[in-house]
Scaffold this motif. Structure first.
Motif, short mmCIF file in Angstrom:
data_model
loop_
_atom_site.label_atom_id
_atom_site.label_comp_id
_atom_site.label_asym_id
_atom_site.label_seq_id
_atom_site.Cartn_x
_atom_site.Cartn_y
_atom_site.Cartn_z
N LEU A 199 0.86 -1.18 0.00
CA LEU A 199 0.00 0.00 0.00
C LEU A 199 0.89 1.23 0.00
O LEU A 199 1.91 1.25 0.69
CB LEU A 199 -0.88 0.01 1.26
N ARG A 200 0.54 2.22 -0.77
CA ARG A 200 1.22 3.51 -0.73
C ARG A 200 0.20 4.51 -0.24
O ARG A 200 -0.87 4.67 -0.83
CB ARG A 200 1.76 3.90 -2.11
N LEU A 201 0.53 5.15 0.86
CA LEU A 201 -0.38 6.07 1.53
C LEU A 201 0.22 7.46 1.49
O LEU A 201 1.41 7.63 1.73
CB LEU A 201 -0.55 5.59 2.98
N GLY A 202 -0.58 8.46 1.19
CA GLY A 202 -0.11 9.84 1.19
C GLY A 202 -0.81 10.64 2.28
O GLY A 202 -2.03 10.55 2.43
N LEU A 203 -0.03 11.37 3.06
CA LEU A 203 -0.58 12.19 4.13
C LEU A 203 -0.01 13.60 4.06
O LEU A 203 1.17 13.78 3.81
CB LEU A 203 -0.22 11.60 5.50
N ALA A 204 -0.86 14.58 4.30
CA ALA A 204 -0.42 15.97 4.44
C ALA A 204 -0.44 16.28 5.93
O ALA A 204 -1.48 16.10 6.58
CB ALA A 204 -1.36 16.91 3.69
N GLY B 132 8.32 17.25 0.56
CA GLY B 132 7.98 15.84 0.45
C GLY B 132 8.98 14.93 1.15
O GLY B 132 10.19 15.20 1.16
N HIS B 133 8.47 13.88 1.72
CA HIS B 133 9.28 12.87 2.40
C HIS B 133 8.67 11.51 2.10
O HIS B 133 7.45 11.35 2.11
CB HIS B 133 9.28 13.08 3.92
N ILE B 134 9.52 10.52 1.84
CA ILE B 134 9.06 9.15 1.65
C ILE B 134 9.53 8.35 2.86
O ILE B 134 10.73 8.25 3.13
CB ILE B 134 9.61 8.53 0.35
N LEU B 135 8.59 7.79 3.60
CA LEU B 135 8.89 7.00 4.79
C LEU B 135 8.32 5.60 4.61
O LEU B 135 7.52 5.36 3.70
CB LEU B 135 8.27 7.66 6.03
N SER B 136 8.69 4.71 5.49
CA SER B 136 8.10 3.37 5.55
C SER B 136 7.57 3.16 6.95
O SER B 136 8.27 3.45 7.93
CB SER B 136 9.14 2.30 5.24
N ASP B 137 6.33 2.65 7.05
CA ASP B 137 5.81 2.36 8.38
C ASP B 137 6.39 1.03 8.86
O ASP B 137 7.10 0.35 8.10
CB ASP B 137 4.28 2.44 8.41
N PRO B 138 6.17 0.64 10.10
CA PRO B 138 6.77 -0.57 10.63
C PRO B 138 6.43 -1.86 9.87
O PRO B 138 7.15 -2.84 9.95
CB PRO B 138 6.24 -0.64 12.06
N ASP B 139 5.35 -1.85 9.10
CA ASP B 139 4.99 -3.01 8.29
C ASP B 139 5.55 -2.94 6.88
O ASP B 139 5.30 -3.81 6.06
CB ASP B 139 3.47 -3.16 8.22
#
Length: 104
Positions: free
Chosen positions: A69-74, A88-95
């Motif tokens: 899943l790719r999720l975008g948040l402001a 902009g920043h690209i992060l990965s959640d713990p999953d």
């Protein structure tokens, strides 16, 4: 032909085998969660966005995980922990889901 009706997202649920870690990750981005439980269902966490959209984190069980899943948040980058610079920043959640952040 009639005018198209507006469409919006009202609910997004992520199922995670690392619920506590994901909760902390999204809290560090500034989301405020409330613990909930409906009937005999599992304890899960819900954040309500300013537009009313509900973002929920549920514990995963066998065969019920939210994977690719790719999720975008402001977000307000100043309230993130650690703070994020504007842009902009690209992060990965713990999953391992990709979380694209637009920090104001």
């Amino acid at each position: 032909m009639s005018d198209p009706k507006p469409v919006g997202v009202t609910l997004l649920v992520l199922y995670s085998p690392r619920l506590a870690d994901c909760l902390q990750f999204y809290q560090h981005l500034g989301l405020a969660f409330t613990a909930e439980r409906h009937g005999q269902g599992p304890v899960h966490y819900a954040a309500v966005f300013p537009d009313g959209m509900v973002f929920e984190l549920y514990p995963a069980r066998q065969g019920r995980e939210t994977s690719a899943l790719r999720l975008g948040l402001a977000i307000d980058g100043a309230t993130a922990t650690p703070p994020l610079t504007p842009g902009g920043h690209i992060l990965s959640d713990p999953d391992g889901r990709t979380v694209e952040i637009h920090a104001a």
